[in-house]
Design a protein around this motif. Sequence first.
Motif, mmCIF file in Angstrom:
data_model
loop_
_atom_site.group_PDB
_atom_site.id
_atom_site.type_symbol
_atom_site.label_atom_id
_atom_site.label_comp_id
_atom_site.label_asym_id
_atom_site.label_seq_id
_atom_site.Cartn_x
_atom_site.Cartn_y
_atom_site.Cartn_z
ATOM 1 N N SER A 33 0.815 -1.220 0.000
ATOM 2 C CA SER A 33 0.000 0.000 0.000
ATOM 3 C C SER A 33 0.850 1.273 0.000
ATOM 4 C CB SER A 33 -0.942 -0.002 1.208
ATOM 5 O OG SER A 33 -0.218 -0.246 2.387
ATOM 6 N N MET A 34 2.175 1.097 0.000
ATOM 7 C CA MET A 34 3.087 2.250 -0.090
ATOM 8 C C MET A 34 4.181 1.930 -1.111
ATOM 9 S SD MET A 34 3.577 3.026 3.984
ATOM 10 C CE MET A 34 4.371 4.613 3.790
ATOM 11 N N PRO A 190 -2.122 2.804 5.629
ATOM 12 C CA PRO A 190 -1.044 1.970 5.087
ATOM 13 C C PRO A 190 0.073 1.667 6.090
ATOM 14 C CG PRO A 190 -1.637 3.720 3.537
ATOM 15 C CD PRO A 190 -2.335 4.024 4.827
ATOM 16 N N GLU A 193 -0.008 -1.763 7.649
ATOM 17 C CA GLU A 193 0.647 -2.828 6.887
ATOM 18 C C GLU A 193 2.165 -2.712 7.027
ATOM 19 O OE1 GLU A 193 0.223 -2.792 2.569
ATOM 20 O OE2 GLU A 193 1.797 -4.300 2.421
ATOM 21 N N SER A 260 1.563 8.004 5.955
ATOM 22 C CA SER A 260 1.474 6.931 4.960
ATOM 23 C C SER A 260 0.319 7.115 3.977
ATOM 24 C CB SER A 260 1.343 5.584 5.683
ATOM 25 O OG SER A 260 0.228 5.582 6.554
ATOM 26 N N GLY A 261 -0.847 7.513 4.477
ATOM 27 C CA GLY A 261 -2.008 7.663 3.595
ATOM 28 C C GLY A 261 -1.851 8.839 2.641
ATOM 29 N N ALA A 264 0.447 7.453 0.046
ATOM 30 C CA ALA A 264 -0.209 6.435 -0.784
ATOM 31 C C ALA A 264 -1.154 7.076 -1.803
ATOM 32 C CB ALA A 264 -0.979 5.456 0.103
#
Length: 312
Positions: A33-34, A190, A193, A260-261, A264
Amino acid sequence: MRRLTSETRLHPADLILPMFVADGITEAREISSMPGVHQHTLDSLKSAVSEALEVGVRCVDLFGVPLDSDKDAEGSESWNPDGVLNVAVRALREEFGDDLLVMADTCLDEFTDHGHCGVVVDGVVDNDRTLELYQKMAVAQADAGAHLVSPSGMMDGQVLAIREALDDAGHQDVAIMAYSAKYASAFFGPFREAVGSSLRGDRRTYQQDPANYRESMLETQLDIDEGADFVMVKPALPYLDVLAGVAEMSPVPVAAYQVSGEYAMIEAAGRNGWIDRDAVMMESLTSIKRAGANQILTYFAVDAAKKLRQES
Ligand code: PBG
């Protein structure tokens, strides 16, 4: 003329690269997801750090990903000198000395089997019992050679507790970057994960309500009073008003974390050809700096630094 009159300038030295180091893997593993971000082995961590230094990114923030079998209710692997995060801190200090500034994430969530940032008692996180564990973790990180520790668990009193423990252990020179205004944000998706999080549920009993601004000013003031050397706002782009407010009132440097989001979303749209990835990357970082950040934690650190060097 635009260059001459530009009010906001990014520099590679503003950027801090968050990195993940995992136990029990034999080669670096991309986080799905990254894309472009990896869980590292010790070796791949060192080569990725060399690449960052080459383009002028001189500070990294390390997160440890322990084996599931090393997780327990208290996250005790976090203060084990042979635990994955402390081993990585030591390895980077041995390899790079003081050319690199090494920051360690001081939070239990990667290390607890329930995935919360603190000790859970009767289903809720117990603030004060958690502080004792943060003290042990911070001292272990400083013993390993961390220049900076960064409490990200949003427990009340965490900065003072860590400052006292570091001072008592002879680590007066180790600085604290406090996650001061950290929201219970879906933009952290993300990251779960990335660190193999075991969390079920959410962190709303200790992280802030996205609806609140005033509360962030109070949280930040408390951290400053407790001795924070840096304060931080996180996430960054959806909270630029909060960042501007913290920048206005803080007498210490203000960091922002592009999480992270945020990474992403830009990466995904870029890969689909829906946006110009590099342009959006630079625009988002410039906006975060314009709003008042002195330092920016970003997974784009190396790519952004490369672009800045091309442009200068
Ligand atoms: C908690 C921690 C989190 C992040 C950094 N530290 C996750 C959380 O609070 O749920 C998120 C970072 C990111 O999303 O990039 N130790």
